[in-house]
Design a protein around this motif. Structure first.
Motif, PDB file in Angstrom:
ATOM      1  N   VAL A 165       0.873  -1.184   0.000  1.00 36.12           N
ATOM      2  CA  VAL A 165       0.000   0.000   0.000  1.00 36.12           C
ATOM      3  C   VAL A 165       0.908   1.232   0.000  1.00 36.12           C
ATOM      4  O   VAL A 165       2.116   1.133   0.229  1.00 36.12           O
ATOM      5  N   ASP A 166       0.336   2.389  -0.238  1.00 33.85           N
ATOM      6  CA  ASP A 166       1.101   3.625  -0.092  1.00 33.85           C
ATOM      7  C   ASP A 166       1.405   3.841   1.389  1.00 33.85           C
ATOM      8  O   ASP A 166       0.490   3.871   2.224  1.00 33.85           O
ATOM      9  N   LEU A 167       2.693   3.971   1.731  1.00 33.58           N
ATOM     10  CA  LEU A 167       3.107   4.105   3.128  1.00 33.58           C
ATOM     11  C   LEU A 167       3.432   5.561   3.425  1.00 33.58           C
ATOM     12  O   LEU A 167       4.338   6.141   2.815  1.00 33.58           O
ATOM     13  N   PRO A 168       2.690   6.185   4.370  1.00 36.89           N
ATOM     14  CA  PRO A 168       2.945   7.605   4.682  1.00 36.89           C
ATOM     15  C   PRO A 168       4.297   7.788   5.358  1.00 36.89           C
ATOM     16  O   PRO A 168       4.755   6.942   6.126  1.00 36.89           O
ATOM     17  N   LEU A 169       4.965   8.907   5.064  1.00 34.52           N
ATOM     18  CA  LEU A 169       6.237   9.248   5.677  1.00 34.52           C
ATOM     19  C   LEU A 169       6.018  10.283   6.777  1.00 34.52           C
ATOM     20  O   LEU A 169       5.126  11.143   6.664  1.00 34.52           O
ATOM     21  N   PRO A 170       6.793  10.206   7.873  1.00 32.65           N
ATOM     22  CA  PRO A 170       6.627  11.181   8.966  1.00 32.65           C
ATOM     23  C   PRO A 170       6.819  12.617   8.495  1.00 32.65           C
ATOM     24  O   PRO A 170       6.227  13.545   9.051  1.00 32.65           O
ATOM     25  N   THR A 171       7.628  12.816   7.489  1.00 32.60           N
ATOM     26  CA  THR A 171       7.915  14.171   7.000  1.00 32.60           C
ATOM     27  C   THR A 171       6.915  14.628   5.946  1.00 32.60           C
ATOM     28  O   THR A 171       7.060  15.693   5.353  1.00 32.60           O
TER      29      THR A 171
END
Length: 402
Positions: A165-171
């Motif tokens: 899946v699309d993995l969100p980045l903290p930044t």
């Protein structure tokens, strides 16, 4: 045995071949094995059965002896060890656990990626032995010789974990679906040489025969010839797996071995034997010094019987028990052993005064080994591996006396 195949198992017994002359034997074996790992680590979400399959349709060996008077010169060529080749189509738990643990540390759960892997491993020891047997008296003989051993093996495999899946980045932003998160590619071959001095004695007291053989330890180092060794992790520079770096040398000694056997002829058509083997594994160098984790050397106990049903047909049967000094620290995915017992049956058909045909079948039953610990595959998490094996071997040989 005091037939031509004694060139390997009881070379001093060749002094008691019935006549002067040249003796040969060509043997072909077919082996079919599995080496399986049932892996479980709840904290990693790992619950997987890794099945390794191995088949070797043609395993040749050649025995030869020339007897003249009190002297016999003998030779042998064949595969004497190494474990053969195994293919794990779903990889190995040691690599999967490393990858899953690394992704969890980055906060990536198991449902967020797909994991694919495979691993092929092979180990063969090809051996050539030459030696001389001398008949000291009418009842006693001795042997001295040596065996040159050539090790060839290696590992070839790949592993890929990619975003499902699309993995969100903290930044901000995201890692797109299909992006490689961790990747491993490995192609490493290994070779090495070692020499085994061999001595033996054989004595005949009427219907009783006693034989003994001692093989000294062969110091053997195997060297990596690595074509590919790539460890990739998103956000980190590419690196290598330490154990498989090019040029690395690893000890892989062939242990000293003692065998002692006694055979008795109860009737002209009925013979039986018992035998004992000891392998001094604890004093043979192994990768990572893992021999120190063994609790003892390997002990094998054997018994067999032969019956001449008619003049041209002999039937036989045998059993072997193998007891290793295993421990959890000794066992690993790429090298594990299991205590076992083997059963064998065979037949010899006399084709002519000079030629014999031998057929045989051996089946091995292994005891599963369960390895449980609080540092599963180096992850500092509790987990369990259950190691199991199967083995079936068919054999066919032709003996000929010139």
């Amino acid at each position: 045995t005091t037939s031509v195949d004694a060139a390997l198992s009881n070379p001093a017994g060749l002094a008691f071949l019935p006549k002067d002359g040249f003796y040969t034997s060509l043997s072909i074996q077919s082996a079919f094995q599995t080496r399986n790992i049932d892996a479980s680590c709840e904290a990693l979400g790992l619950d997987k059965y890794y099945e390794g399959k191995a088949s070797a349709p043609v395993i040749p060996s050649v025995f030869a002896a020339y007897k003249k008077g009190d002297w016999t010169i003998s030779g042998f060529f064949g595969i004497t060890g190494g474990g053969g080749k195994a293919s794990f189509d779903d990889g190995l738990s040691m690599f999967d656990a490393m990858v899953i643990g690394g992704l969890l540390q980055q906060g990536i759960p198991g449902k967020a990626y797909t994991l694919n892997s495979y691993m092929d491993g092979k180990q063969y020891i090809y051996s050539v032995q030459l030696g001389l047997t001398y008949k000291i008296t009418d009842w006693l003989s001795a042997f001295a010789g040596g065996r040159m051993n050539y090790f060839t093996g290696g590992y070839k495999g790949a592993l890929n974990a990619s975003a499902a899946v699309d993995l969100p980045l903290p930044t901000g932003g995201a890692i797109p679906v299909g992006t490689e998160l961790i990747g491993i590619d490995l192609d490493c071959s290994q070779t090495g040489w070692g020499f085994t001095p061999v001595i033996g004695l054989d004595a005949k007291f009427g219907k009783l025969t006693i034989g003994a053989k001692y093989e000294f330890k062969a110091n053997l180092n195997i060297e990596n010839n690595t074509k590919i060794n790539s460890l990739r992790m998103i956000g980190a520079p590419e690196s290598e797996l330490e154990d498989y770096k090019h040029g690395v040398n690893t000890p892989n000694d062939i242990p000293a071995m003692l065998s002692v056997a006694a055979a008795y002829e109860f009737l002209p058509v009925l013979r039986a034997s018992v035998e004992y083997h000891f392998y001094d594994d604890k004093n043979a160098g192994m990768a990572g010094g893992k021999q120190k984790f063994l609790t003892k050397g390997t002990n094998e106990y054997l018994a067999g019987i032969e019956w001449d049903v008619i003049k041209r047909l002999t039937l036989s049967g045998g059993v072997q028990f193998t007891d290793y000094g295993l421990s959890d620290d000794y066992q690993s995915d790429t090298s594990f052993s299991c205590d076992s017992y083997s059963l064998g049956v065979g037949a010899k058909l006399q084709l002519s005064e000079r030629a014999d045909l031998n057929v045989g079948y051996m089946w091995t039953n292994y005891e599963d080994y369960t390895k449980t610990g609080q540092n599963y595959q180096g992850t500092n998490l509790p987990g369990t591996n259950v190691y199991s094996r199967t083995n079936k071997v068919f054999g066919l040989s032709i003996d000929y006396r010139f």
